[in-house]
Design an enzyme around this catalytic site. Structure first.
Site, PDB file in Angstrom:
ATOM      1  N   HIS A  65       3.842  -1.046  10.588  1.00 32.55           N
ATOM      2  CA  HIS A  65       3.494   0.356  10.397  1.00 32.55           C
ATOM      3  C   HIS A  65       2.174   0.668  11.093  1.00 32.55           C
ATOM      4  CE1 HIS A  65       1.415  -1.848   7.147  1.00 32.55           C
ATOM      5  NE2 HIS A  65       0.483  -0.907   7.234  1.00 32.55           N
ATOM      6  N   ARG A 123      -1.906  -7.949  13.269  1.00 34.92           N
ATOM      7  CA  ARG A 123      -1.755  -6.815  14.170  1.00 34.92           C
ATOM      8  C   ARG A 123      -0.801  -7.136  15.322  1.00 34.92           C
ATOM      9  NH1 ARG A 123      -6.916  -7.229  12.318  1.00 34.92           N
ATOM     10  NH2 ARG A 123      -7.782  -5.346  11.352  1.00 34.92           N
ATOM     11  N   GLU A 170       0.827  -1.202   0.000  1.00 37.05           N
ATOM     12  CA  GLU A 170       0.000   0.000   0.000  1.00 37.05           C
ATOM     13  C   GLU A 170       0.862   1.253   0.000  1.00 37.05           C
ATOM     14  OE1 GLU A 170      -1.129   0.600   4.673  1.00 37.05           O
ATOM     15  OE2 GLU A 170      -2.053  -1.117   3.665  1.00 37.05           O
TER      16      GLU A 170
END
Length: 402
Positions: A263, A282, A133
């Site tokens: 991130h 996560r 992304e």
């Protein structure tokens, strides 16, 4: 060429004002986190081809080659390979990482074989695709991207003066880079919940004190961690975040986030583009499931500069944000009154998003359709479309890499 009708996703971390301000609408008082533009089945855009609004994924499925082009279908299958968003973070998103393509395929196949329901809260892989992304800031934008050098992380953490963090500092100073980062992250995620919560509270208080003096080394970083802790008090992700580079993007600057790079987005408004996937592992700042063994398998324990990107200008006025990925290509045009019109030619499908002013689009094909896009409005152009662009504003162009 068709105007898009898009869905706003109301995630809890969303800003209550940023997307309404972009769209020129009244805030609802509820978080508005993401404006989705594309054909993701979770919230596909809709277009009108003369018989009312129809989901874009349905339109594409009816004739993939006509909509996407033969080359795109051959490379990525009969689906739009990217998803474009406006992202408005009013609170931190989770610290997370995405798998590479082989990892995603293997993980998805494994969970399918074990019969893990696709909507199960402990499921890691929602699909068999990777999720590289890019985020381009529309406002000052705070984020975390990639690991700091272990010695730098040790300096930052040691300065907090929290005794229970001393073992992490020792590991960061003594071990080789990859081993140090892996050991500390594993220790943080595996720590006793009550003990780590106490450590996080002490670290947060210390970070707030240090942030109050702008002359303090890492003052801006400490301020970001203290702010994040307001949303997630006691969350071990605060300590994990201290291992990462803190970045503040100015409008027009960007970050590219590849597989395995931890991130988080903390605050701000941006244009985000990604491969058409929903695979996220996560490691903090979240009440959601954390699969520590799988996370540690996916993360790339490499310290690196976050690599802030600035657009590369071409003679035709296109400003390209380079990315080492085929599923998407993101660029922008800044157009002014009286300037020569730009012509957008593409053998691949495009989504065009206006983020400032007003831009005028004219289809140079048989239809001759003309659309005027205001801030926050967008259009879909099938493969093979030729579009003339003029007006007074900024237009982002999302398509597939040739």
């Amino acid at each position: 060429m068709n105007r898009l009708t898009n869905t706003i996703r109301p995630y809890a971390w969303g800003s209550t004002t940023a997307i309404p301000e972009l769209l020129g609408t009244e805030p609802t008082g509820e978080p508005q986190a993401e404006l989705w533009m594309g054909a993701h089945p979770g919230a596909p855009s809709r277009i009108d081809r003369g018989s009312g609004l129809v989901p874009l994924d349905t339109v594409i499925a009816a004739d993939p080659v006509a909509e996407l082009g033969e080359a795109t279908v051959k490379r990525f299958g009969p689906t739009l390979p990217f998803l474009l968003k406006v992202l408005a973070a009013g609170a931190p998103l989770s610290v997370q990482v995405h798998p590479d393509l082989p990892q995603a395929k293997a993980g998805f196949a494994d969970e399918e074989a074990r019969g893990v329901p696709i909507d199960a809260p402990h499921r890691n892989y929602k699909d068999a695709n990777h999720k590289p992304e890019m985020i381009v800031a529309l406002s000052p934008f705070d984020g975390l991207c990639g690991f700091r050098r272990p010695t730098e992380a040790a300096d930052l953490i040691e300065a907090l003066g929290v005794d229970s963090l001393a073992p992490y500092v020792d590991i960061l100073r003594a071990q080789p880079e990859d081993q140090a980062l892996r050991e500390v992250l594993a220790a943080v995620l595996g720590a006793d919940p009550e003990a780590i919560a106490s450590t996080v509270h002490a670290a947060t208080e210390a970070a707030a004190r240090l942030a109050a003096d702008p002359a303090t080394p890492y003052a801006a970083d400490y301020a970001a961690y203290a702010k994040a802790a307001h949303s997630f008090p006691g969350d071990r992700g605060i300590i994990a975040a201290m291992l990462l580079n803190h970045v503040r993007l100015q409008p027009g600057e960007a970050l590219y986030l590849g597989a395995g790079v931890p991130h988080a987005y903390l605050d701000g408004l941006g244009v985000e583009i990604m491969a058409n996937s929903d695979n996220v592992l996560r490691c903090g700042l979240t009440p959601k499931h954390i699969d520590v063994p799988e996370l540690l398998r996916i993360v790339r324990f490499e310290a690196a500069d976050p690599g802030v990107l600035r657009p590369e200008a071409a003679p035709d006025g296109e400003e390209l944000y380079p990315a080492p990925i085929d599923e998407f290509r993101l660029s922008r045009y800044v157009v002014a009154p009286g300037a020569d019109p730009r012509t957008l030619d593409s053998a691949t499908p495009q989504i065009l998003l206006c983020t400032s002013g007003t831009v005028r689009l004219e289809d140079l094909g048989e239809s001759g359709t003309v659309l005027s896009l205001a801030r926050g409005e967008s259009a879909y152009v099938p493969a093979g479309g030729r579009t003339r662009l003029d007006g007074d504003g900024t237009l982002f162009r999302a398509t597939v890499a040739a």
